[in-house]
Design an enzyme around this catalytic site. Sequence first.
Site, PDB file in Angstrom:
ATOM      1  CG  HIS A  71     -26.216 -68.094   9.945  1.00 19.98           C
ATOM      2  ND1 HIS A  71     -25.803 -68.546   8.591  1.00 19.98           N
ATOM      3  CD2 HIS A  71     -27.170 -66.800   8.969  1.00 19.98           C
ATOM      4  CE1 HIS A  71     -26.371 -68.277   7.895  1.00 19.98           C
ATOM      5  NE2 HIS A  71     -27.236 -67.560   8.101  1.00 19.98           N
ATOM      6  NE  ARG A  73     -26.524 -63.503  20.235  1.00 20.00           N
ATOM      7  CZ  ARG A  73     -26.348 -62.487  21.725  1.00 20.00           C
ATOM      8  NH1 ARG A  73     -25.854 -61.432  21.566  1.00 20.00           N
ATOM      9  NH2 ARG A  73     -25.264 -63.201  22.810  1.00 20.00           N
ATOM     10  CE  LYS A  77     -35.524 -56.991  12.087  1.00 26.72           C
ATOM     11  NZ  LYS A  77     -35.818 -56.535  10.401  1.00 26.72           N
ATOM     12  CE  LYS A 101     -26.111 -50.106  10.309  1.00 26.23           C
ATOM     13  NZ  LYS A 101     -27.171 -49.772   9.254  1.00 26.23           N
ATOM     14  CG  ASP A 106     -26.285 -54.199  23.720  1.00 24.28           C
ATOM     15  OD1 ASP A 106     -25.019 -54.891  23.620  1.00 24.28           O
ATOM     16  OD2 ASP A 106     -25.625 -53.242  25.069  1.00 24.28           O
ATOM     17  CE  LYS A 113     -29.788 -52.571   3.995  1.00 22.31           C
ATOM     18  NZ  LYS A 113     -29.711 -51.872   4.971  1.00 22.31           N
TER      19      LYS A 113
HETATM   20  P1  NAD Z   1     -35.331 -43.537   0.952  1.00 19.42           P
HETATM   21  O1  NAD Z   1     -35.375 -44.504  -0.675  1.00 19.42           O
HETATM   22  O2  NAD Z   1     -36.198 -43.469   1.315  1.00 19.42           O
HETATM   23  O3  NAD Z   1     -34.593 -42.279   0.932  1.00 19.42           O
HETATM   24  C1  NAD Z   1     -33.353 -41.752  -0.297  1.00 19.42           C
HETATM   25  C2  NAD Z   1     -33.231 -40.873  -0.859  1.00 19.42           C
HETATM   26  O4  NAD Z   1     -32.047 -40.123  -1.273  1.00 19.42           O
HETATM   27  C3  NAD Z   1     -34.197 -40.267  -2.138  1.00 19.42           C
HETATM   28  O5  NAD Z   1     -34.995 -38.692  -1.433  1.00 19.42           O
HETATM   29  C4  NAD Z   1     -33.500 -39.665  -3.029  1.00 19.42           C
HETATM   30  O6  NAD Z   1     -34.017 -39.307  -3.955  1.00 19.42           O
HETATM   31  C5  NAD Z   1     -32.398 -39.003  -2.544  1.00 19.42           C
HETATM   32  N1  NAD Z   1     -30.946 -39.468  -3.009  1.00 19.42           N
HETATM   33  C6  NAD Z   1     -30.329 -40.760  -4.225  1.00 19.42           C
HETATM   34  N2  NAD Z   1     -29.438 -40.136  -4.656  1.00 19.42           N
HETATM   35  C7  NAD Z   1     -29.158 -39.082  -4.819  1.00 19.42           C
HETATM   36  C8  NAD Z   1     -28.308 -38.119  -4.912  1.00 19.42           C
HETATM   37  N3  NAD Z   1     -27.215 -38.263  -5.852  1.00 19.42           N
HETATM   38  N4  NAD Z   1     -28.511 -36.771  -3.561  1.00 19.42           N
HETATM   39  C9  NAD Z   1     -29.182 -36.163  -3.149  1.00 19.42           C
HETATM   40  N5  NAD Z   1     -29.891 -37.199  -2.582  1.00 19.42           N
HETATM   41  C10 NAD Z   1     -30.310 -38.651  -3.740  1.00 19.42           C
HETATM   42  O7  NAD Z   1     -33.896 -43.979   1.959  1.00 19.42           O
HETATM   43  P2  NAD Z   1     -33.876 -44.014   2.596  1.00 19.42           P
HETATM   44  O8  NAD Z   1     -34.869 -44.981   3.426  1.00 19.42           O
HETATM   45  O9  NAD Z   1     -33.599 -42.976   3.175  1.00 19.42           O
HETATM   46  O10 NAD Z   1     -32.289 -44.777   2.963  1.00 19.42           O
HETATM   47  C11 NAD Z   1     -31.326 -43.522   3.016  1.00 19.42           C
HETATM   48  C12 NAD Z   1     -30.146 -44.483   3.414  1.00 19.42           C
HETATM   49  O11 NAD Z   1     -29.990 -44.584   4.715  1.00 19.42           O
HETATM   50  C13 NAD Z   1     -29.200 -45.762   2.888  1.00 19.42           C
HETATM   51  O12 NAD Z   1     -28.170 -45.707   3.085  1.00 19.42           O
HETATM   52  C14 NAD Z   1     -29.622 -46.698   4.213  1.00 19.42           C
HETATM   53  O13 NAD Z   1     -29.241 -47.399   3.171  1.00 19.42           O
HETATM   54  C15 NAD Z   1     -29.603 -46.246   5.088  1.00 19.42           C
HETATM   55  N6  NAD Z   1     -30.528 -46.124   6.053  1.00 19.42           N
HETATM   56  C16 NAD Z   1     -31.668 -46.475   5.975  1.00 19.42           C
HETATM   57  C17 NAD Z   1     -32.308 -47.199   7.093  1.00 19.42           C
HETATM   58  C18 NAD Z   1     -34.406 -46.575   7.323  1.00 19.42           C
HETATM   59  O14 NAD Z   1     -34.484 -47.147   8.276  1.00 19.42           O
HETATM   60  N7  NAD Z   1     -34.602 -46.886   6.038  1.00 19.42           N
HETATM   61  C19 NAD Z   1     -31.258 -47.569   8.452  1.00 19.42           C
HETATM   62  C20 NAD Z   1     -30.749 -47.604   8.405  1.00 19.42           C
HETATM   63  C21 NAD Z   1     -30.365 -46.874   7.248  1.00 19.42           C
END
Ligand code: NAD
Length: 478
Positions: A71, A73, A77, A101, A106, A113
């Site tokens: 907290h 800030r 988020k 992150k 910034d 989460k």
């Molecule tokens: P998503 O659900 O859109 O896509 C995830 C993909 O990974 C799916 O297509 C799924 O089928 C595939 N997958 C699952 N298990 C797998 C495996 N064992 N081998 C290969 N592919 C597999 O999710 P996303 O939003 O793209 O998030 C992916 C990662 O990025 C997560 O770790 C998430 O925390 C991180 N992330 C996402 C965002 C965002 O803006 N969406 C931001 C920062 C970090």
Amino acid sequence: MADKNGKLNLKNLTFSDSVSYYFDKAAPFTDSPQGLLDQIKACNSIYKMNFPVKYGNQVKVIEAYRVQHSHHRLPTKGGIRYSLHVDQDEVMALAALMTYKCALVDVPFGGAKGGIKISPRNTSPEILENITRRYTSELVKKNFIGPGIDVPAPDYGTGEREMAWIVDTYMTLRPGEIDGYACVTGKPVSQNGIKGRTEATGRGVVYSLNEVCSYKDDMQQLGLEVGLDGKRVIIQGLGNVGYHTGRIIQEYGAVVIAVAESDGAIYNEKGIDVEALHKYRIEKKSVKGFPGGKYIADSISALELECDILIPAALERQITEVNAPRIKAKIIAEAANGPITPGAEKILLKKGTMIIPDIYINAGGVTVSYFEWLKNLSHVRFGRMQKRYEEKHQSNFIKLVEDLTGKSVPKSRIDSLIHGADEIDLVNSGLEDTMINAYRDIREFKKRKRNVTDLRTAAFAVSINKIRDSYYTMGIFP
Ligand code: NAD
């Protein structure tokens, strides 16, 4: 984290232990008092809930979480994840990563989460909507959501659709709240979202890699040429982050030679058309049978193929002590959160692999979420006030140049010269600037501190210093 002899066994670390391990590794380089380090590391609030939802004639009890890590800030988020792997430790780890992150790039938020333990693929849209709306009401009841309190966003298994349900539920429960739309980001543009948010994480990954690959001495050390052009790339996960990263990195001349999904991988040394593979997978619900490459049934083995850049963009703990010795990539870009375990990292760093840490490289999503939140609070689209003004100004300037020189500017150049910035231009410009500046901070810190030998430790240290400074300005710590 330590065994009974006080020895740290990297194999036994949970996901949130791993985040603490990275924090502890970086802390000595930050010159911060122990009490303050303890406060930064501690998880502030955990809300675990169980609620009933109707599945046809049955009722199922759903397990869900919202964790606010810091907290220092406000608001806090962080995304909301729908997956059967969700548990308290995972959500705590992801919330802590959000704190580090946001500070690193910034973005003035604390980290949070959320997670719901369900399989989004095997749940009907109607039930998903009921679950999302009920989860939102639970957050409202406990004051765990709001534009100045805690602002969720999409993550694994969620997207614009879920964010639209969240904002609609929130606005129904809090009618007349003038800034209510800022209670969640990643909304559809028609629901007060922002252009460029959907692809922001992937675009941020590419902007970062473009910056990383621009330093001649760093590339020489890895035996690579400067720039993204011609780099051979492997991506794991073709969801939001993986798909947009793959699509955009191809625009920079990189060649995506393999894409690994949960049901197998596609490999083509000449390059895969990521757009075509994405369309194929949506239609067939599998990558199997895609005509543009060879199918590999053992998906995880594709990460071990020869390449320049490996981009895990699926889930945590994909590169472990088991497969790390066989990974050949020179650069690993952690588009997913926590894809490399600490034990695997040790092996990779020893081999000279450059690891670009998650808390930096996937920060594009939260950066553009910040822009969306600002847009919602200001109640005006970016570019609305100045676009026409800029265009008139540039036109007059071109006219003046033509009058003074007696020559006319070619028509083909005029459009790009007078184009005033739209929302998407400003979002992408702000995103690129953020990713470049943050990488320069990390790289400079690593150069300055001789004992810091990897980018993750440098990134954590830069981030801890920024959080420390915000505590100092609050006057809580002398
Ligand atoms: P998503 O659900 O859109 O896509 C995830 C993909 O990974 C799916 O297509 C799924 O089928 C595939 N997958 C699952 N298990 C797998 C495996 N064992 N081998 C290969 N592919 C597999 O999710 P996303 O939003 O793209 O998030 C992916 C990662 O990025 C997560 O770790 C998430 O925390 C991180 N992330 C996402 C965002 C965002 O803006 N969406 C931001 C920062 C970090």
